[in-house]
Design an enzyme around this catalytic site. Structure first.
Site, PDB file in Angstrom:
ATOM      1  N   ASP A 149       0.842  -1.187   0.000  1.00 41.96           N
ATOM      2  CA  ASP A 149       0.000   0.000   0.000  1.00 41.96           C
ATOM      3  C   ASP A 149       0.877   1.236   0.000  1.00 41.96           C
ATOM      4  O   ASP A 149       1.905   1.266   0.675  1.00 41.96           O
ATOM      5  CB  ASP A 149      -0.872   0.014   1.273  1.00 41.96           C
ATOM      6  CG  ASP A 149      -2.076  -0.895   1.111  1.00 41.96           C
ATOM      7  OD1 ASP A 149      -2.489  -1.081  -0.043  1.00 41.96           O
ATOM      8  OD2 ASP A 149      -2.567  -1.409   2.121  1.00 41.96           O
ATOM      9  N   GLN A 183     -16.887  20.320   4.446  1.00 40.78           N
ATOM     10  CA  GLN A 183     -17.898  20.922   3.585  1.00 40.78           C
ATOM     11  C   GLN A 183     -17.320  22.079   2.766  1.00 40.78           C
ATOM     12  O   GLN A 183     -17.462  22.138   1.559  1.00 40.78           O
ATOM     13  CB  GLN A 183     -19.083  21.449   4.418  1.00 40.78           C
ATOM     14  CG  GLN A 183     -20.028  20.354   4.891  1.00 40.78           C
ATOM     15  CD  GLN A 183     -19.435  19.543   6.034  1.00 40.78           C
ATOM     16  OE1 GLN A 183     -18.814  20.105   6.941  1.00 40.78           O
ATOM     17  NE2 GLN A 183     -19.599  18.223   5.977  1.00 40.78           N
ATOM     18  N   ASP A 232     -10.280  -5.894   2.236  1.00 34.98           N
ATOM     19  CA  ASP A 232      -9.021  -6.529   1.867  1.00 34.98           C
ATOM     20  C   ASP A 232      -9.093  -8.045   2.020  1.00 34.98           C
ATOM     21  O   ASP A 232      -8.228  -8.761   1.524  1.00 34.98           O
ATOM     22  CB  ASP A 232      -7.880  -6.041   2.786  1.00 34.98           C
ATOM     23  CG  ASP A 232      -7.423  -4.645   2.407  1.00 34.98           C
ATOM     24  OD1 ASP A 232      -7.562  -4.305   1.217  1.00 34.98           O
ATOM     25  OD2 ASP A 232      -6.929  -3.934   3.291  1.00 34.98           O
TER      26      ASP A 232
END
Lengths: 709, 554
Positions: A328, A402, A548
């Protein structure tokens, strides 16, 4: 092109799930470099002696065919010595043959003993847990062992979690040090990827309700105890294959020795059983036969010392064979977060002005990215960090998901920093113009694999964009060297990331990985693993999320992070208690080291035979065929001392190699060619020569003993 | 030119010729076993035996073919001998006794060609040509077929199919052995070997008295005898007989013939697994052992002590003067390192150490270069074992030619390497322990022991040469050696084919920088070491009591 930071964050979070806080804690092992630690304390030998004697039980001995033959041989010689009690030679040989067996058992006992201490600690965590079981709304106290799958239990601050399960209600901080040895508490909460809790760990705060997912006796901690003790150890495929080969060599030598009496009788000499057994024991591969299981246990133990639990020895072996590593990006190759690396002003703005605005607008941004901008301003532009209270009348606008912007309104200036799209919209709302080169700059940064943030201001001159902050993924130190090493070992690295291909490519190039998988979904990952496996490659990966799990199960070596979900832990064949994805590389090295140690000692053991022949054959037959004395190139004192020296050497070499078999042969990531040359020289050539020297020295000592020499 | 120099030059000429010949022959053989089309004559044969040459066989089917074909061969050859008295063209020889007929049938079908009879006094033209000569071809073709099946096991993936035994057998005979034998026979005839169907001649001897000679299809039999690594001579004196091997040139030519197919098969192997260099590594291993053994043999035969021997310039006893010590040494090593067993000199008369070298050559399993086919598969099994041990030392579970050497493969390899040593030591021990077999020895002491050890080594390894001196035509030796030959031939084939089947099912593992490089000199060295230590050392005690005791005595 406008790149939206938060959107990217969101898309990433599916592929790179959230991790518990202590995940970034660096592990000491990594810095120590290569595998191979694991100290050997001679006192362990003494402590393990009783266990070594207990293992003389034939039901235990029969598991190792080579040593079982020695065991039977020892019985035989002892029996014959009883028949002729005055035969000092017979007694001495018998004693040394028994020692050979005991030494072999000792090696195994020492290897097992190293896991025992850890198992005891784990047991303490396990005992006496009382569970607060929920039935409807009613709570009752039951022993932890009475829990069944599906039971709900309540745990509050101070409670020990009674069994493995998933949090179904609440959030709590949990001390998992009993298992991981890591004292920093971790957060466990219902839903998502941080819901798994392990029995034996302790809740430090708050209240959670846990649904039990494993039967008592099969919990993670139970399996851990079994693993570190070696009780659950099964022979691995390669170990079985090697055992078969050793057994066949043993049979060949057994036949060669058993058929010798008629030949010798014809030649005019009688061979006693003691001598025949001595010859047999010297010829069969006792060294590797004695150390084989110790090597396997020690290999698993080396993983345990690095806080990795291999659920099967097969996985450790597979780790040595891995040819593709899926890593990763975040947390493994790069630091967890992007960092600001430069600020680029648009035409007409000074760099210092931009840096100042960037810093001011980021003070209210507590995200790691925001902090890194402040740090950049300080380190590169010499701007002192201002605290929020310092500026009078300033109105701080904190970063939110936001608005995707942060900033400050001060002295009639409004400064904003944030995702390109949001900032452009903000400027246009205020009737400002977005400079032409602003979009060119953002595009350039995106193409280079970075993330652009825009800085804008509204003051007397109106709203306008000042410039761009370049956020960059920072590749961890030393990763490029690590990947170069892996390449030399013949291992391909593939970086997995949720980033777009452009970003991924740039980081892949910087880190020096061989390949990358961008915008990776769990399905992509799975497809990649299957593709590699279809080409005959073995794949290793780490993972922690429930999504995963299929890939972890599909991979040949699937390392689940301990912080991960129970689905992930169930699917993988290893669990890393430190939850450090970089450790995958170490696991591969440990797997290789295990295999190398096995091969090196086998080679050594077989090469040893040459010298033993030169010691024993002339001793047996020089009396009838004097010409054979020419084979006595070591010049051993007498036939008896020659045979005894060979037997003694054969026994002592086992003890001498115990530390090596526990520690493992030193492993360095070089090409197969160089590794073979090196090991062949040390263990092949060394195995040829060492016994010549050793037997001669022992013979010199023995010749001093009256009555034998 | 001194005899030593002559020997060395002959060896160099031989190496050159083999180096030149193995490339086209190896390439040709690879094509033979890979091509799809059948020759017309082959189609007739397939129709005749009722075989479908195009079905792919898995290993049990392939093995059934090998065993059935060989069983029929043994039976046919046995009956032919038993019925000899009733057959025409038998020169008046009577039927062969059951035990000797069994021994001979087993011997020729297993490519051993151990002979407990005197050819010129026992076997008529029909048995020699219709029985023995036919087996000389097909037993060699069976060997190559099994080797090719193993090579296909390495080359193929994710299938259990190893090819078609009948097609491999017929092609090996029709396309390889027959044409080569034809050319070789013509060369031999041109150089003076006999080729006729004449009766028995009464010939007056130089010293008075008379002797009976017969002719026969000698040159043609001689060609396939060497080419197919068979070794069964038309005459008892084998390649020392001037009718079989008339000149020093034919001597070297015959050595060339017996080495050329086993060596060329390494190239066939390389081509079929897609890496000529892998073939070279195997070739280099074979060549290293062969040249090393030859050098040792020349050294011990030339440098032997003793006034008579020094005066003669070497150990001449039992060697043909027209070949000399050098050429005889080359022949002796080549014939025992292959499964040939033809002799142009008497191994019993070699120096003690020289006799030991011939025995050790066979004991290594005849893999350098070994018999037609059997040499290659024997060497590949050893390579599998060497890879298994050394492969671990590079930190991967072992693989060879992209195939994992797992539990199953090692099980088969371990059984394979166990068979011949077990047969040799157990049967030798039985012969030594039983009261009567020892009566067959001509010599006493270590040399007498060597005669028996040699016999079982030769039979179990399907060599066929003898340490002259042993009277092997007894019920015990005919039976026990016959059994040794059959078990020593077909049990290993079972494991070879089983392994081939297991390998063919695997998915290949791609080579990376972490893969053991089996085409490098380092691996060749390792393989030589593994062969010498793992196989050779098993026999050390037995060798010490025979040839070593004798050779080191003086």
């Amino acid at each position: 092109m406008t790149t939206d930071v938060t959107e990217q964050e969101d898309s990433m979070s599916t592929a790179v799930p959230t991790r518990a806080p202590h995940e970034e804690v660096p592990t000491g092992h990594q810095d120590q470099g290569r595998v191979g630690a694991g100290l050997f304390d001679p006192a362990q030998l003494v402590r393990s002696l009783p266990e070594a004697f207990r293992k003389l039980d034939p039901r235990v001995m029969v598991k190792s065919p080579v040593m079982f033959v020695v065991w039977i041989g020892s019985l035989l010689t002892t029996a014959f010595s009883f028949k002729d009690p005055g035969d000092r030679f017979g007694w001495t040989i018998s004693a040394w043959l028994w020692l050979t067996v005991v030494f072999a058992n000792l090696a195994e006992a020492v290897a097992e003993g190293r896991g025992k201490a850890q198992a005891d600690t784990l047991r303490k965590a396990k005992t006496d847990t009382v569970a607060r079981r929920l039935t409807g709304d009613r709570e009752e106290q039951v022993p932890g062992t009475a829990l069944r799958i599906g039971d709900l239990v309540v745990c509050e601050a101070g409670d020990v979690i009674p069994g493995d399960g998933d949090v179904v209600e609440g959030v709590a901080s949990v001390d998992e040090s009993a298992i991981t040895g890591e004292s920093a508490p971790v957060i466990r909460e219902s839903g998502g990827d941080r819901s798994a809790v392990t029995g034996g760990t302790k809740v430090l705060s708050d209240r959670i309700v846990v649904r039990i997912t494993t039967k008592p006796g099969e919990t993670f901690i139970d399996r851990m105890i079994a693993l570190v003790e070696g009780a659950a150890r099964q022979k691995t495929p390669n170990e079985i294959a090697l055992n078969i080969l050793l057994a066949s060599l043993t049979i060949a030598f057994l036949l060669a020795v058993a058929t010798l009496p008629p030949f010798a009788d014809y030649a005019g000499t009688h061979l006693t059983t003691v001598v025949l057994v001595a010859l047999l024991v010297c010829l069969i591969p006792t060294t590797i036969g004695a150390l084989l299981s110790a090597i396997g246990i020690a290999g698993m133990d080396r993983l345990v010392q690095r806080n990795v639990l291999a659920m099967s020895g097969r996985a450790v072996e597979a780790a040595g064979d891995v040819s593709t590593l899926l890593l990763d990006k975040t947390g493994t190759i790069t630091l967890g977060n992007r960092q600001a690396s430069e600020v680029v002003p648009v035409t007409g703005t000074a760099e210092a002005e931009l840096a100042d605005a960037a810093q001011l607008s980021s003070l209210a941004d507590e995200t790691p990215e925001g902090r890194s901008i402040v740090v950049l301003a300080k380190e590169t532009y010499g701007l002192r960090e201002r605290r929020q209270g310092e500026l009078k009348g300033a109105e701080w606008i904190a970063f939110t998901a936001q608005t995707r912007m942060s900033g400050v309104d001060v002295d009639g200036r409004k400064i904003r920093k944030g995702a390109a799209g949001s900032v452009v919209a903000w400027v246009r709302e205020r009737g400002g113009e977005v400079a032409q080169d602003a979009s060119e700059l953002t595009d350039r940064i995106s193409e280079a694999g970075g993330t652009p943030l825009l800085v804008a201001v509204e003051d007397a001159e109106g709203a306008r964009v000042l410039g761009v902050i370049h956020l960059k993924d920072v590749v961890k130190d030393g990763m490029r060297e690590r990947f170069d090493e892996l390449r030399r070992m013949g291992i391909k690295t593939v970086m997995i990331t949720g980033d777009n291909p452009l970003t991924a490519k740039a980081i892949a190039e910087e880190a020096g990985v061989d390949d990358f998988l961008a915008e990776a979904t769990p399905e992509d990952k799975m497809a990649l693993i299957k593709r590699e496996q279809a080409g005959g490659k073995l794949v290793a990966m780490t993972g922690d999320g429930t999504n995963d799990a299929p890939a972890l199960a599909q991979a040949d070596v699937g390392v689940a992070m301990n912080t991960g979900t129970s689905a992930a832990k169930e699917a993988g064949n290893m669990v890393d208690l430190d939850s450090n994805p970089t450790k995958l590389i170490e696991i591969v090295e440990i797997g290789k080291q295990l295999l190398i140690t096995r091969g090196a000692l086998t080679t050594f053991s077989i090469a040893n035979d040459v010298a033993k022949y030169f010691a024993i054959i002339p001793a047996l037959f020089a009396a009838v065929y004097p010409g054979l004395d020419r084979l006595n190139i070591m010049g051993l004192t007498s036939p008896d001392s020659a045979i005894l020296s060979a037997v003694v050497f054969n026994a002592l070499i086992i003890i001498a190699l115990v530390p090596l078999s526990l520690r493992g042969v030193r492993y360095r990531p070089v090409s197969a060619d160089r590794m073979l040359r090196r090991n062949l020289t040390i263990y092949g050539l060394g195995g040829l020569i060492a016994p010549f020297v050793g037997i001669k020295l022992i013979d010199l000592l023995i010749s001093l003993i009256p009555g034998i020499g | 030119m001194g005899p030593v120099l002559a020997g060395v030059l002959q060896l160099l000429a031989l190496i050159t010729a083999l180096a030149l010949a193995h490339v086209p022959l190896g390439t040709y053989m690879a094509r033979v076993y890979s091509c799809d089309r059948h020759w017309r004559v082959e189609k007739w044969i397939y129709k005749g035996i009722g075989a479908d040459p195009d079905t792919q066989m898995r290993w049990p089917a392939y093995l059934r073919g090998v065993l059935a074909f060989s069983a029929v061969g043994v039976l046919f050859l046995y009956l032919l001998q038993r019925l000899q008295g009733h057959l025409p063209g038998s020169l008046g020889f009577r039927a062969i006794d059951p035990d000797q007929a069994f021994n001979t049938a087993a011997s020729f079908v297993t490519n051993t060609n151990w002979q407990s009879y005197y050819g010129e006094q026992t076997m008529g033209h029909v048995v020699q040509t219709a029985g023995l000569a036919v087996q000389n071809f097909v037993s060699a073709a069976v060997g190559i077929a099994v080797a090719v099946a193993l090579v296909r096991g390495f080359a193929r993936s994710r299938t259990g199919e190893l090819g078609n035994f009948w097609s491999d057998l017929v092609r090996g005979t029709v396309r390889i052995l027959l044409p080569l034998a034809l050319v070789a026979a013509i060369v031999l005839v041109a150089c003076g070997a006999v080729q006729n169907f004449s009766g028995i001649h009464e010939v007056g001897q130089f010293m008075g008295g008379s002797q009976q000679w017969n002719g026969g299809a000698v040159a043609s039999q001689e060609a396939i005898k060497e080419l197919g690594t068979n070794g069964g001579g038309y005459f008892n004196a084998n390649s020392a007989h001037p009718f079989e091997n008339p000149t020093p040139f034919t001597n070297i030519f015959e050595i060339f013939l017996l080495l050329v197919i086993p060596l060329a098969l390494t190239r066939t192997f390389g081509l079929m697994v897609g890496s000529v260099r892998q073939g070279y590594a195997i070739l280099a291993t074979m060549a290293t052992i062969w040249v090393g053994f030859t050098a040792l043999m020349m050294w011990t035969e030339f440098a032997h002590h003793g006034p008579a021997l020094e005066l003669a310039g070497g150990a001449y006893e039992g060697k043909e003067v027209r070949f000399g010590v050098g050429s005889s040494s080359i022949f002796a090593v080549a014939t025992t390192l292959t499964s040939t067993g033809a002799v142009d000199s008497f191994h019993s008369s070699f120096t003690g150490l020289g006799g030991g070298i011939t025995m050790l050559g066979m004991m290594l399993g005849e893999i350098a270069p070994g018999g037609t086919g059997s040499g290659l598969y024997g060497m590949l099994i050893m390579a599998v074992i060497a890879v298994f041990i050394a492969g671990l030392m590079v930190g991967r579970t072992p693989e060879y030619l992209g195939k994992k050497i797992g539990t199953r493969e090692i099980k088969f390899a371990a059984c394979y390497i166990l068979i011949t040593p077990a047969l040799v030591v157990v049967l030798t021990a039985a012969a030594m322990a039983l009261p009567t077999p020892g009566d067959s020895m001509t010599n006493s002491g270590a040399h007498g022991f060597s005669e028996i050890l040699y016999a079982y080594t030769s039979a179990s390894n399907n060599n066929g040469s003898a340490f002259a001196g042993l009277n092997a035509d007894t019920q015990w030796f005919n039976s026990s050696l016959g059994v040794a030959m059959l078990l020593g031939r077909f049990l290993p084939m079972v494991f070879v084919l089983a392994m081939a089947g297991s390998l063919a099912e695997q998915r290949p593992v791609p080579a990376t920088a972490g893969t053991l490089r089996t085409e490098k000199p380092l691996f060749t060295g390792l393989l030589v070491g593994a062969i010498l230590i793992i196989t050779g050392l098993t026999y050390f005690p037995a060798l010490a009591l025979g040839p070593l005791a004798e050779g080191l005595a003086s």
